[in-house]
Design a protein around this motif. Structure first.
Motif, PDB file in Angstrom:
ATOM      1  N   ALA A  25       0.811  -1.221   0.000  1.00  0.00           N
ATOM      2  CA  ALA A  25       0.000   0.000   0.000  1.00  0.00           C
ATOM      3  C   ALA A  25       0.841   1.267   0.000  1.00  0.00           C
ATOM      4  O   ALA A  25       0.448   2.278  -0.616  1.00  0.00           O
ATOM      5  N   ILE A  26       1.984   1.256   0.669  1.00  0.00           N
ATOM      6  CA  ILE A  26       2.789   2.467   0.809  1.00  0.00           C
ATOM      7  C   ILE A  26       3.160   3.100  -0.533  1.00  0.00           C
ATOM      8  O   ILE A  26       2.923   4.302  -0.734  1.00  0.00           O
ATOM      9  N   PRO A  27       3.738   2.364  -1.489  1.00  0.00           N
ATOM     10  CA  PRO A  27       4.072   3.021  -2.761  1.00  0.00           C
ATOM     11  C   PRO A  27       2.844   3.484  -3.533  1.00  0.00           C
ATOM     12  O   PRO A  27       2.904   4.507  -4.252  1.00  0.00           O
ATOM     13  N   LEU A  28       1.727   2.769  -3.400  1.00  0.00           N
ATOM     14  CA  LEU A  28       0.500   3.198  -4.085  1.00  0.00           C
ATOM     15  C   LEU A  28      -0.014   4.499  -3.502  1.00  0.00           C
ATOM     16  O   LEU A  28      -0.468   5.398  -4.228  1.00  0.00           O
ATOM     17  N   ILE A  29       0.069   4.627  -2.185  1.00  0.00           N
ATOM     18  CA  ILE A  29      -0.399   5.851  -1.526  1.00  0.00           C
ATOM     19  C   ILE A  29       0.506   7.025  -1.857  1.00  0.00           C
ATOM     20  O   ILE A  29       0.031   8.136  -2.152  1.00  0.00           O
ATOM     21  N   ILE A  30       1.808   6.795  -1.826  1.00  0.00           N
ATOM     22  CA  ILE A  30       2.764   7.882  -2.076  1.00  0.00           C
ATOM     23  C   ILE A  30       2.659   8.410  -3.496  1.00  0.00           C
ATOM     24  O   ILE A  30       2.713   9.622  -3.738  1.00  0.00           O
ATOM     25  N   THR A  31       2.506   7.505  -4.455  1.00  0.00           N
ATOM     26  CA  THR A  31       2.541   7.901  -5.871  1.00  0.00           C
ATOM     27  C   THR A  31       1.167   8.052  -6.494  1.00  0.00           C
ATOM     28  O   THR A  31       1.066   8.446  -7.661  1.00  0.00           O
ATOM     29  N   GLY A  32       0.105   7.720  -5.738  1.00  0.00           N
ATOM     30  CA  GLY A  32      -1.217   7.743  -6.348  1.00  0.00           C
ATOM     31  C   GLY A  32      -1.362   6.648  -7.386  1.00  0.00           C
ATOM     32  O   GLY A  32      -2.057   6.823  -8.395  1.00  0.00           O
ATOM     33  N   ALA A  33      -0.695   5.535  -7.155  1.00  0.00           N
ATOM     34  CA  ALA A  33      -0.732   4.359  -8.043  1.00  0.00           C
ATOM     35  C   ALA A  33      -0.135   4.641  -9.414  1.00  0.00           C
ATOM     36  O   ALA A  33      -0.483   4.000 -10.404  1.00  0.00           O
ATOM     37  N   SER A  34       0.781   5.596  -9.471  1.00  0.00           N
ATOM     38  CA  SER A  34       1.444   5.909 -10.744  1.00  0.00           C
ATOM     39  C   SER A  34       2.945   5.664 -10.613  1.00  0.00           C
ATOM     40  O   SER A  34       3.490   5.620  -9.511  1.00  0.00           O
ATOM     41  N   SER A  35       3.599   5.495 -11.752  1.00  0.00           N
ATOM     42  CA  SER A  35       5.038   5.241 -11.750  1.00  0.00           C
ATOM     43  C   SER A  35       5.815   6.551 -11.572  1.00  0.00           C
ATOM     44  O   SER A  35       5.318   7.633 -11.881  1.00  0.00           O
ATOM     45  N   VAL A  36       7.048   6.417 -11.080  1.00  0.00           N
ATOM     46  CA  VAL A  36       7.904   7.574 -10.844  1.00  0.00           C
ATOM     47  C   VAL A  36       9.185   7.401 -11.657  1.00  0.00           C
ATOM     48  O   VAL A  36      10.004   6.524 -11.342  1.00  0.00           O
ATOM     49  N   PRO A  37       9.385   8.208 -12.697  1.00  0.00           N
ATOM     50  CA  PRO A  37      10.599   8.055 -13.510  1.00  0.00           C
ATOM     51  C   PRO A  37      11.845   8.473 -12.743  1.00  0.00           C
ATOM     52  O   PRO A  37      11.819   9.386 -11.923  1.00  0.00           O
ATOM     53  N   VAL A  38      12.943   7.773 -13.010  1.00  0.00           N
ATOM     54  CA  VAL A  38      14.240   8.094 -12.409  1.00  0.00           C
ATOM     55  C   VAL A  38      15.027   8.930 -13.403  1.00  0.00           C
ATOM     56  O   VAL A  38      15.332   8.461 -14.517  1.00  0.00           O
ATOM     57  N   LEU A  39      15.383  10.160 -13.013  1.00  0.00           N
ATOM     58  CA  LEU A  39      16.043  11.077 -13.925  1.00  0.00           C
ATOM     59  C   LEU A  39      17.556  11.145 -13.730  1.00  0.00           C
ATOM     60  O   LEU A  39      18.257  11.739 -14.547  1.00  0.00           O
ATOM     61  N   GLN A  40      18.059  10.569 -12.648  1.00  0.00           N
ATOM     62  CA  GLN A  40      19.507  10.574 -12.407  1.00  0.00           C
ATOM     63  C   GLN A  40      20.122   9.347 -13.096  1.00  0.00           C
ATOM     64  O   GLN A  40      19.974   8.216 -12.632  1.00  0.00           O
ATOM     65  N   SER A  41      20.808   9.598 -14.195  1.00  0.00           N
ATOM     66  CA  SER A  41      21.310   8.511 -15.036  1.00  0.00           C
ATOM     67  C   SER A  41      22.321   7.610 -14.324  1.00  0.00           C
ATOM     68  O   SER A  41      22.443   6.418 -14.656  1.00  0.00           O
ATOM     69  N   ASN A  42      23.051   8.150 -13.356  1.00  0.00           N
ATOM     70  CA  ASN A  42      24.057   7.337 -12.664  1.00  0.00           C
ATOM     71  C   ASN A  42      23.442   6.196 -11.855  1.00  0.00           C
ATOM     72  O   ASN A  42      24.118   5.211 -11.547  1.00  0.00           O
ATOM     73  N   PHE A  43      22.163   6.328 -11.540  1.00  0.00           N
ATOM     74  CA  PHE A  43      21.483   5.277 -10.793  1.00  0.00           C
ATOM     75  C   PHE A  43      21.431   3.975 -11.588  1.00  0.00           C
ATOM     76  O   PHE A  43      21.319   2.882 -11.013  1.00  0.00           O
ATOM     77  N   ALA A  44      21.532   4.078 -12.909  1.00  0.00           N
ATOM     78  CA  ALA A  44      21.489   2.888 -13.763  1.00  0.00           C
ATOM     79  C   ALA A  44      22.667   1.958 -13.511  1.00  0.00           C
ATOM     80  O   ALA A  44      22.617   0.778 -13.881  1.00  0.00           O
ATOM     81  N   LEU A  45      23.730   2.461 -12.872  1.00  0.00           N
ATOM     82  CA  LEU A  45      24.903   1.634 -12.599  1.00  0.00           C
ATOM     83  C   LEU A  45      24.541   0.402 -11.778  1.00  0.00           C
ATOM     84  O   LEU A  45      25.078  -0.686 -11.996  1.00  0.00           O
ATOM     85  N   ILE A  46      23.599   0.539 -10.845  1.00  0.00           N
ATOM     86  CA  ILE A  46      23.265  -0.561  -9.949  1.00  0.00           C
ATOM     87  C   ILE A  46      22.690  -1.753 -10.701  1.00  0.00           C
ATOM     88  O   ILE A  46      23.035  -2.911 -10.431  1.00  0.00           O
ATOM     89  N   GLY A  47      21.821  -1.483 -11.648  1.00  0.00           N
ATOM     90  CA  GLY A  47      21.145  -2.573 -12.354  1.00  0.00           C
ATOM     91  C   GLY A  47      21.630  -2.839 -13.759  1.00  0.00           C
ATOM     92  O   GLY A  47      21.407  -3.933 -14.296  1.00  0.00           O
ATOM     93  N   GLN A  48      22.311  -1.855 -14.375  1.00  0.00           N
ATOM     94  CA  GLN A  48      22.706  -2.007 -15.774  1.00  0.00           C
ATOM     95  C   GLN A  48      24.211  -1.926 -16.004  1.00  0.00           C
ATOM     96  O   GLN A  48      24.683  -2.209 -17.110  1.00  0.00           O
ATOM     97  N   GLY A  49      24.960  -1.529 -14.974  1.00  0.00           N
ATOM     98  CA  GLY A  49      26.395  -1.349 -15.139  1.00  0.00           C
ATOM     99  C   GLY A  49      27.145  -2.666 -15.267  1.00  0.00           C
ATOM    100  O   GLY A  49      26.633  -3.748 -14.955  1.00  0.00           O
ATOM    101  N   ARG A  50      28.381  -2.568 -15.736  1.00  0.00           N
ATOM    102  CA  ARG A  50      29.265  -3.725 -15.876  1.00  0.00           C
ATOM    103  C   ARG A  50      30.642  -3.373 -15.343  1.00  0.00           C
ATOM    104  O   ARG A  50      31.099  -2.238 -15.497  1.00  0.00           O
ATOM    105  N   LEU A  51      31.286  -4.338 -14.738  1.00  0.00           N
ATOM    106  CA  LEU A  51      32.639  -4.182 -14.233  1.00  0.00           C
ATOM    107  C   LEU A  51      33.468  -5.334 -14.782  1.00  0.00           C
ATOM    108  O   LEU A  51      33.196  -6.495 -14.477  1.00  0.00           O
ATOM    109  N   ALA A  52      34.445  -4.980 -15.622  1.00  0.00           N
ATOM    110  CA  ALA A  52      35.263  -5.992 -16.307  1.00  0.00           C
ATOM    111  C   ALA A  52      34.378  -6.940 -17.106  1.00  0.00           C
ATOM    112  O   ALA A  52      34.659  -8.143 -17.213  1.00  0.00           O
ATOM    113  N   GLY A  53      33.306  -6.406 -17.680  1.00  0.00           N
ATOM    114  CA  GLY A  53      32.407  -7.202 -18.500  1.00  0.00           C
ATOM    115  C   GLY A  53      31.362  -7.991 -17.723  1.00  0.00           C
ATOM    116  O   GLY A  53      30.487  -8.621 -18.322  1.00  0.00           O
TER     117      GLY A  53
END
Length: 350
Positions: free
Chosen positions: A141-169
């Motif tokens: 319920a918490i994220p639905l209440i905070i966002t009004g059941a809508s998605s929140v885009p991430v605008l800080q591109s460096n955050f992609a390192l956690i899920g999309q980055g590579r280290l030595a391949g």
């Protein structure tokens, strides 16, 4: 005393004994070979990389679930925790916080949810299934209440390192999971708290009599589960670059429990290893990925995973029913001394 406890295995006999994880590892190898034969696309390096990255969220949830299961509990809030922490990270970044601070705060909230689970289970005496099922609803319920059941885009591109980055391949999520698994395995094997976790799951009464702080151990394992779910939420959100309230509410919880149980972690507590849980996570991810590559309908995947869970639980139940009955760890004499933690674990390992 030696006669009472039975024959002691010699070093030579110990060397002959196969690791507990050898069975599930053999199953994984057979499945990988079978899927590779059935589909040429499955055995490509690109698909293997996708398989590992997709399996990291399940792997983190299975890792946290492993700690809880070892004490005889269960955490049903992990999937909802993934969505909550992901949305919170996105909201924190939208408010102007740097992505590193936002990530730490989001994971802290996820860890706090786990700690709350532990407090409810330990002090309110609510069964783990009911306690974590209730907090699952809160986390949903918490994220639905905070966002009004809508998605929140991430605008800080460096955050992609956690899920999309590579280290030595190597994908960063895979590196994070391997590091977490190694730390967790060493923690369980080499620290007093790790010994206490196995003791609580092996025999709660004996653990309490031997001086184990059951309350601290219970809160610890649920906090670790919340921490792992929080990291999983960061990875999932980083891959999408959007905080989506429904993230983690699919089959993630289902798969994480399957991974831990199939990997040899007992639902009854006290038995299992991090390595087994991680092999189980790779197995579940491989089956899911393989069925996608083979264009199998999604509803068949739930059937197959459900059968895998059933097989794992059945094997665990049969193993417990056919093992020699455990002798009392504390003698009935009024003057008997309480066993030490090492004695509890020694007896549990028989």
């Amino acid at each position: 005393m030696a006669a009472e406890l039975g024959p002691v295995a010699t070093p030579r006999s110990r060397r002959r004994r196969l690791p507990e994880e050898s069975g599930i590892l053999a199953v994984l190898i057979v499945i990988l070979i079978a899927l590779s034969v059935l589909s040429a696309n499955f055995r490509t390096l690109d698909n293997f990389s996708v398989l590992l990255v997709n399996g990291t969220v399940i792997g983190f949830l299975a890792l946290g679930q492993c700690f809880v299961l070892l004490t005889g509990g269960i955490d049903l809030s992990t999937g909802a925790n993934v969505g909550m922490t992901g949305v919170l990270a996105a909201v924190f970044m939208r408010s102007g916080l740097d992505w590193t601070i936002a990530a730490v705060l989001a994971v802290a909230v996820g860890t706090a949810l786990g700690a709350i689970n532990g407090v409810i289970v330990q002090y309110l005496k609510v069964p783990p299934f009911i306690a974590t099922f209730s907090t699952q609803g809160v986390a949903l319920a918490i994220p639905l209440i905070i966002t009004g059941a809508s998605s929140v885009p991430v605008l800080q591109s460096n955050f992609a390192l956690i899920g999309q980055g590579r280290l030595a391949g190597i994908p960063v999520p895979v590196i994070l999971l391997v590091l977490a698994a190694v730390i967790a395995a060493l923690f369980l094997r080499m620290t007093r708290s790790g010994v206490h976790i196995y003791a609580v799951g092996g025999n709660l009464s004996a653990a309490r009599l031997s001086g184990v702080n059951v309350a601290a151990t219970t809160i610890l394992v649920y906090s670790i589960s919340g921490l792992c779910a929080g990291i999983g939420g960061l990875i999932a959100t980083s891959r999408l670059m959007v905080g989506f309230p429904a993230t983690g509410t699919g089959n993630e919880l289902f798969y994480s429990i399957a991974a831990a149980v199939v990997g040899g972690v007992s639902l009854f507590g006290g038995v299992g290893t991090v390595l087994g849980a991680m092999i189980g996570a790779v197995l579940i991810a491989s089956v899911s990925n393989g069925m996608n590559v083979l264009n199998v309908q999604s509803y068949w995947q739930s059937l197959v995973i459900g059968l895998i869970i059933l097989a794992g639980v059945t094997f665990d139940t049969l193993r417990r029913s056919t093992s020699p009955a455990k002798r009392p760890l504390v003698t009935p004499s009024a003057h008997a001394q309480s066993p030490t933690s090492s004695e509890v674990l020694t007896e549990k390992g028989k």
